[in-house]
Every structure is written in structure tokens, then in C-alpha cells.
Design an enzyme around this catalytic site. Structure first.
Site, PDB file in Angstrom:
ATOM      1  N   ASP A 287       0.747  -1.134  -0.426  1.00 17.51           N
ATOM      2  CA  ASP A 287      -0.223   0.150  -0.298  1.00 17.51           C
ATOM      3  C   ASP A 287       1.099   1.531  -0.144  1.00 17.51           C
ATOM      4  OD1 ASP A 287      -3.545   0.286   1.387  1.00 17.51           O
ATOM      5  OD2 ASP A 287      -1.534   1.640  -0.036  1.00 17.51           O
TER       6      ASP A 287
HETATM    7  C1  GLC Z   1      -3.950   4.296  -0.414  1.00 16.74           C
HETATM    8  C2  GLC Z   1      -5.387   2.478   0.393  1.00 16.74           C
HETATM    9  C3  GLC Z   1      -5.257   2.390  -0.915  1.00 16.74           C
HETATM   10  C4  GLC Z   1      -5.085   2.936  -2.265  1.00 16.74           C
HETATM   11  C5  GLC Z   1      -3.608   3.296  -2.348  1.00 16.74           C
HETATM   12  C6  GLC Z   1      -3.168   3.982  -3.612  1.00 16.74           C
HETATM   13  O1  GLC Z   1      -3.686   5.088   1.230  1.00 16.74           O
HETATM   14  O2  GLC Z   1      -5.065   2.481   1.568  1.00 16.74           O
HETATM   15  O3  GLC Z   1      -6.187   1.459  -0.772  1.00 16.74           O
HETATM   16  O4  GLC Z   1      -5.533   1.637  -3.094  1.00 16.74           O
HETATM   17  O5  GLC Z   1      -3.475   4.042  -0.818  1.00 16.74           O
HETATM   18  O6  GLC Z   1      -3.985   5.207  -3.686  1.00 16.74           O
END
Ligand code: GLC
Length: 756
Positions: A287
Site C-alpha cells: 500500500d
Molecule cells: C491508499 C489506500 C489504498 C489505495 C492506495 C493507492 O492509501 O490505502 O486502498 O489503493 O493508497 O491510492
């Protein structure tokens, strides 16, 4: 002599031809993917390998674009996040295909959680449909629309089991139930990826957040989770395992630590479970900066150690931190990371790129005209209809009767195109949204006279001036429709709430409207269940539509006017008050289950004796029951269940349990019911929940129609990880229920007697 020279020359030409064709093997789409992967990997430098594990987030800026292009030209980037225009994507892909040494295409990613341009209900709302087919259709539409801007990877489905509505990201989930999350997650994976992954409209799914993120302590986002091993496998990992069976090409690791180990550095889940137990062949992306955050967690001393722990745990691609590019080469030279570990990660990424056909089709081919097509909007409207839950309908005040000619539409959510789309809506255009006001005016403006008086400017609005105007307007109408709830920003990532009552002066608005004595229809748009018990009591009817997306207002107008019949069911338990959380239907019985006949706080005599209230598991000020249970929802039809029967009483582990029941629509209109089948394993090597949803089906019946419904439940579906951490069906006695919610009463017993 001359002959020798000619022979040598021929041999050299043949050799170079063989070498060239060998080198070019990975470009031959007729070759098996694994051969292409190996052939390409064998030609990559270490820098190029590490570049494939590097994802950069793009923002529109001419200088940055040039910088990105130059990094792509030397193979330093494997994927771009947030580049979402066809021209930019075509330009960077051209740079990758024609300028970089090996011509490896980029994988372009975006957060498309519930629609790209055409916005569907938030995932929690889609779960309320209990309709895998409509969810799959919506996912397919999102994929097609996104592919027209060059996006071939989306960070969805989110299948985090969530039993705490304080957590803002419950909005993105399928709610509290394992089976429902499995069904919804798999439907999205199928919709996104389609049948042929190399089709230019196929989008790689990214099942997230792996794992246990929804169990954040206190419902506070990013907080620790403490999920023990059996519950991990029986509950939190189950929807991820199902998505793997359905071919999810990628996964995303979650921010949280579980029992002190951050998910991005958890070798047990990333490697032993995902690859060892489930045989996953795609790749895992971290993430956003979750690798770097392992330093903040206190799991790594610095980013170099974080990179080492992540890659060694099995985390393939790094989102935005940049520690792999910075430190992997050094870590390999220091012997802290084995080159084979990096090679495996690179192979996982290349494999997905080959599967998506990106080497053959790196450029955008889907036309822009797919966006907001009439077909897409109609599927979105249908999804919004099915996601709407009728929680109350006293005296069948809905659908509006023909004698209702003058309606007041009020409330801060009655005409809010932006809020209606809900959380994680980056690309939906609010100008395309049909609000409740617009939905009623466009289609029913000639049938009813609509007075619009919002009462409040937005959900958190505390000023009560507008309430007076709304109450004044109520005097001249036959019925009031009040749309309340949450602005989109109050749910989603990092947006957690300690109090789930209506925010702002909404409660006052509803109270003042209820005093007018006019029939009051409450519509709630929110990213979570809210503690609306007081407002439910003050209303004649209640429709809960979560955040219903682009066509939400059109759907609600059709339901209000009877063109559509509500069929949604609660995908999560609605607590009476926050203090009941966590509250969910598939709980353990405890040794002292509530009798539901307990003396509650207002009935306790003064100086009551210490044990006079009994010693069972309930709350003095809330009792035991929630406001609304899981799987609950009314319809304009009235449904009755009877004649539950099983084909046998004793089964073997390899049998199918054939269940029949009679469902009757005893109402005065056609309606759709979600018939649900629950099971309880009465005694196990570990305690099993009092009920578990194992199957459901949508049944549409005409007024007065009866139908025999059937379920075929494989006994193998009753398997769980027991005391020995092996997944088996344990012999013994079971209860089985069929009904319209998790409070189904009609039941039968059966036994699993043999291991055959
Ligand atoms: C965010 C979220 C995740 C998302 C990623 C990219 O913090 O936790 O669900 O897909 O970053 O934006």
C-alpha cells in the site's frame, strides 16, 4: 580455405540469427508465458529488474512528465499510479516500448473502487444488493471505461471483513460477513479481469488490503490488529483465498500490523499462505508507502532495513517509497537479499504484464465514447435500486399513494450530486449525477408537486435557520421526504467516527419535521450504518441507500414512486449505539448468552440486589439486540417462509445438502426477496459461531405467488480451521436456517456422520 571462411560466415550468421531470435523470444506472443518470462529475465540487468518493482505516483506536470519519461527510458519504472489520460499513457508506453533497452510496457494503475466515470453505489451498498451479477456488471463497466484512459490495473476489490462502523473504510468493504465478502469480491475480480486477460478492456484486479485491516483496534484507521491464527484463517483471510481461486492477478498489502508484524513485512501471510497454501502466481504491491512506514511502526530501523524485510517477506512491487531502487542492489551485494528473491518478484510482475497482453497491446484502443453510455448509466441505476434497503414502512406509506400530490423534499442530502457519489470517487463527474431532487423532477414532476427546502446546507451544518423554513413548507404538503446522512468525506480512508449519530443539526431537522404530523419518509445516504434509532421512530418509512452513486437519485425516485421495488438487505449489523460495537450476527455464543428478556436500565428497581438482573451477556442500557440485524430488509411485497426440508438427516463430508422451502409473496405487489441460508456447527474442536451465512439467492415473486426454493449446500462448505489448525469438516450435529435475515427462525437439524 575459402570454403571454411564461407562455412564460418554461415555459421556465424546462423548463430547470430539463433541468438537474436532467442533474445527476441519474449516478444513472441505464441510462446508460453513462462518461457517469455524466463527469456526476458535472463536479459535484464539488476537495475532493470529492480525498476520493474518500482511504482511511481504521477501528477500532471510538464516537467515531471519529462522526468518520468526519462526514467522509463532507462527501465527504472515498472508501474505508474494516477496517470489517467490516454495521451499521456500512450506517450509513456511509447517511451517504454521504443526507447527502453528491452521494451517492457508499464502497468498503469488507478483507485477505481466503485466505478470510474459512471459511479456505482459504494461497495458496502453494492454488498447490500446480495446480487453478484449486478456487481460483476458494474465492475466490467468500470474496467471498460478505465481502459479508455489506458488504465489496466485497479486497486479493488477491497474484501476486508469489517465489524466496526466507526472505521471509515467499512464504506469500501462488503461488510461483516465472510460469505458475502467472498461472493462480492469474486464478482468484482471476474468483472474487472473478464474472461480473456489479454483483452484491452481487461483490468488486473488488486484484492486488498491483505490482511485483517478491517479489525483495526477501536475502529481507528491504520491501528493495530490482534487477530489470532484460527480467526485469521476462518474469517479475515477467507475472502482473499476466494479471490485467489477466482484468479485475482494482484494483491495489496495493508497498513496495519497484526500482533506486532506489519502486513508488508509478514512472511507468513505474503509467502507461506499466499503462495505456499493458495498457489498464488501474480504479484503483491505494497500500500502507499507501507514499506517506508515499517520504520514508523518500529519494525525497521531505516528504509534500507524496511526494503530488506519487505522483499524477503514476499512483497513484490513497492508503491511510491522508492526504497527498493535505493537499497536492493546494496542489500544483494551485502548478502542480505538473495538475487533469486528479486528474480522471483520480477517474474511475478512480468507474468502479469504478459497475461494482460501489454507487450502486444500497450496503447489505448478503447474509444472515449464508452464513458457514461446509456447502458452504463442504466446498470448503475439498477445497482442503486438493489442497494437500497427498506428498513421501515409503516402502513405501507411507500410507494407514494396516488392521493399524495404535494411533497416536501428536504434534508442536506436531497440535492448533493458530489456527496451522493461517496468516498474514493476520483474520476466521477458530479455534473452527471442524478440527485433525488433531479430524479423526482425529471421523471415524476408531472405526477407530484415538489417543494424543495433543504433545511440544512450540508450534513454537518449546525445552523437551524433553514429548519424553520422547511417546517413552514411542510404545512402545505401531503408528505415529507427528508434525505439525511453523511457527506462523502466523513467516510473512507482515515475518516473514522467515535459517534455514529447524525451529524450537524440533522436530528433537530427530523424532530421538527416529525412534529408537523405529516407522514415522514426518511432517506439516509452514508458510508456506514448510523445510529438512527430515534429518527427511525420519528419516521413512517426509512430507505437506507449508503452513497448510491451517479444514478442514485433516479433509483430512489423510482422506488418512492413504485416503479421499482426495494430488495436490499443490511450487509452489516446496525448498532443501536456506538457502545455496542463490535456487534455482528456470527458471534460466539459465550457461556452465558443473552436471553433477550433481561431487565434494562430504566426498569431496574432502586437498590436492586447484586445478582437480581441475571448474569448474561448483554448491556444494561442497550440490551443485546442491534437496531437492525445483518441480512435484514423489507420489500413492497411481504414474504413468508414455510416447509423447510432437507433431503436427509445424516450426511457424509462429501455429500451435498439439498434444502427446499416454500417462499410466498403475500403482499399486494411483486417483490424480490433475498432468501438466506445459515448454518451452525453446534459443537466443534473450537467454538463455532451461532450462525454463519452459507448461501443466498434473490427470488422475485408476483403478488400472491408461492415458489419452492432450493439450496444445494456442499458439506465441504462447513470446513474450518480447528484446534489443530487443519481445515476440515468435523463430524457432529448442525442447525440450518432459511429465512429473510440473520434472525431467521425456520430451522432443521442435521448431522455429519461419516468422513465419506
Ligand atoms: C491508499 C489506500 C489504498 C489505495 C492506495 C493507492 O492509501 O490505502 O486502498 O489503493 O493508497 O491510492
Amino acid at each position: 580455405m575459402k570454403t571454411n571462411r564461407i562455412v564460418i560466415a554461415i555459421l556465424l550468421i546462423v548463430a547470430s540469427f539463433i541468438t537474436t531470435s532467442a533474445k527476441a523470444l519474449y516478444k513472441d506472443a505464441k510462446q508460453p508465458i513462462e518461457r517469455r518470462v524466463e527469456n526476458l529475465l535472463s536479459q535484464m540487468t539488476l537495475e532493470e529488474k529492480i525498476g520493474q518493482l518500482n511504482q511511481i505516483s504521477y501528477y500532471e506536470d510538464a516537467k515531471f512528465f519529462e522526468e518520468i519519461k526519462s526514467q522509463v527510458g532507462i527501465g527504472q519504472i515498472g508501474s505508474l499510479l494516477n496517470m489517467n489520460t490516454a495521451d499521456r499513457v500512450n506517450a509513456v508506453q511509447k517511451q517504454a516500448m521504443e526507447k527502453s533497452r528491452l521494451g517492457i510496457p508499464l502497468l498503469i494503475a488507478r483507485d477505481i473502487i466503485h466505478g470510474y466515470k459512471t459511479i456505482f453505489p459504494i461497495p458496502l451498498g453494492q454488498a447490500a444488493t446480495f446480487d453478484a451479477d449486478i456487481v460483476e456488471q458494474g465492475a466490467r463497466i468500470a474496467a471498460i471505461e478505465a481502459s479508455s484512459d489506458g488504465i489496466r490495473w485497479k486497486f479493488s476489490p477491497m474484501v476486508d471483513i469489517s465489524r466496526d462502523p466507526r472505521w471509515g473504510r467499512i464504506a469500501e468493504s462488503a461488510g461483516e460477513d465472510v460469505h458475502l465478502a467472498e461472493v462480492m469480491g469474486s464478482a468484482m475480480v471476474r468483472g474487472y479481469q473478464g474472461k480473456n486477460y489479454s483483452d484491452p478492456t481487461s483490468i488486473a484486479a488488486c484484492t486488498k488490503h491483505f490482511f485483517g485491516y478491517g479489525a483495526a483496534e477501536g475502529g481507528r484507521d491504520y491501528n493495530s490488529t490482534n487477530i489470532p491464527m484460527r480467526q485469521m484463517h476462518n474469517v479475515y483471510l477467507a475472502p482473499f483465498e476466494e479471490a485467489c481461486k477466482d484468479g485475482s492477478l494482484t494483491y495489496m498489502s495493508s497498513f496495519n500490523d497484526n500482533d506486532g508484524i506489519p502486513a508488508s513485512g509478514n512472511k507468513y501471510t505474503l509467502t507461506d499462505v499466499l503462495r505456499g497454501m493458495w498457489g498464488f502466481k501474480g504479484f503483491v504491491v505494497s500500500d502507499w508507502n507501507s514499506i517506508g512506514e515499517m520504520v514508523t511502526h518500529g519494525f525497521a530501523a531505516d528504509e534500507k532495513e524496511a526494503a530488506m524485510k519487505a522483499i524477503n517477506a514476499g512483497l513484490d512491487m513497492e508503491m511510491v517509497t522508492g526504497s527498493y531502487v535505493k537499497y536492493l542492489k546494496e542489500l544483494i551485494s551485502e548478502g542480505k537479499v538473495d538475487i533469486n528473491t528479486v528474480d522471483n518478484a520480477v517474474k511475478n510482475v512480468l507474468r502479469v504484464k504478459f497475461q494482460l497482453g501489454l507487450f502486444e497491446n500497450p496503447y489505448v484502443v478503447t474509444p472515449q465514447t464508452v464513458k457514461y453510455s446509456a447502458v452504463n448509466l442504466e446498470v448503475a441505476r439498477k445497482a442503486a435500486v438493489e442497494s437500497t434497503i427498506l428498513l421501515k414502512n409503516d402502513n405501507e406509506v411507500l410507494p407514494l399513494h396516488s392521493n399524495v400530490k404535494r411533497v416536501l423534499l428536504t434534508g442536506p442530502l436531497a440535492n448533493t450530486p458530489f456527496e451522493q457519489m461517496g468516498t474514493w470517487t476520483f474520476d466521477g463527474d458530479k455534473a452527471k449525477t442524478v440527485s433525488i431532487l433531479k430524479g423526482l423532477q425529471d421523471k415524476y414532476g408531472k405526477d407530484i408537486e415538489i417543494t424543495f427546502e433543504p433545511g440544512l446546507a450540508y450534513s454537518r451544518d449546525k445552523s437551524t435557520d433553514g429548519i424553520t423554513k422547511a417546517v413552514e413548507a411542510a404545512k402545505n404538503v401531503d408528505l415529507i421526504i427528508a434525505a439525511v446522512g453523511e457527506e462523502a468525506i466523513l467516510s473512507g480512508e482515515a475518516h473514522c467516527m467515535a459517534d455514529l449519530n447524525l451529524v450537524g443539526a440533522q436530528s433537530q431537522l427530523i424532530e421538527e419535521l416529525s412534529k408537523t404530523g405529516k407522514p415522514l419518509v426518511l432517506i439516509v445516504m452514508a458510508g456506514r450504518p448510523l445510529t438512527i434509532g430515534e429518527q427511525v421512530a420519528q419516521s413512517s418509512a426509512v430507505l437506507y441507500s449508503f452513497h448510491p452513486g451517479t444514478m442514485g437519485g433516479a433509483a430512489l425516485a423510482d422506488i418512492l414512486m413504485g416503479k421499482e421495488v426495494p430488495s436490499g438487505k443490511t450487509p452489516v449489523t446496525f448498532p443501536k449505539m456506538v457502545g455496542q460495537i463490535p456487534i455482528y450476527y456470527s458471534h460466539n455464543n459465550s457461556g452465558r448468552p443473552a436471553t433477550r428478556k433481561e431487565t434494562l436500565i430504566n426498569d431496574i428497581p432502586v437498590e436492586a440486589g447484586q445478582t437480581s438482573l441475571g448474569c448474561t451477556s448483554f448491556m444494561l442500557d442497550a440490551g443485546f439486540d442491534p437496531l437492525f440485524p445483518f441480512g435484514y430488509g423489507l420489500s413492497y411485497g411481504k414474504f413468508e417462509y414455510a416447509n423447510l426440508a432437507l433431503d436427509k438427516t445424516d450426511y457424509g463430508v462429501n455429500d451435498i445438502i439439498n434444502v427446499t422451502a416454500t417462499l410466498t409473496n403475500s403482499g399486494n405487489r411483486e417483490g424480490t426477496e433475498v432468501a438466506q441460508l445459515y448454518v451452525q456447527d453446534k459443537v466443534g474442536s473450537i467454538i463455532r459461531p451461532v450462525k454463519e451465512l452459507k448461501s443466498f439467492q434473490r427470488v422475485t415473486l408476483k403478488q400472491g405467488e408461492s415458489r419452492q426454493i432450493t439450496f444445494a449446500l456442499p458439506v465441504s462448505e462447513l470446513a474450518f480451521y480447528g484446534i489443530d489448525m487443519k481445515k476440515t469438516v468435523e463430524l457432529g450435529d448442525f442447525n440450518l436456517w432459511v429465512g429473510g435475515s440473520s434472525e431467521a427462525r425456520m430451522s432443521k437439524e442435521f448431522r455429519v456422520k461419516t468422513n465419506q
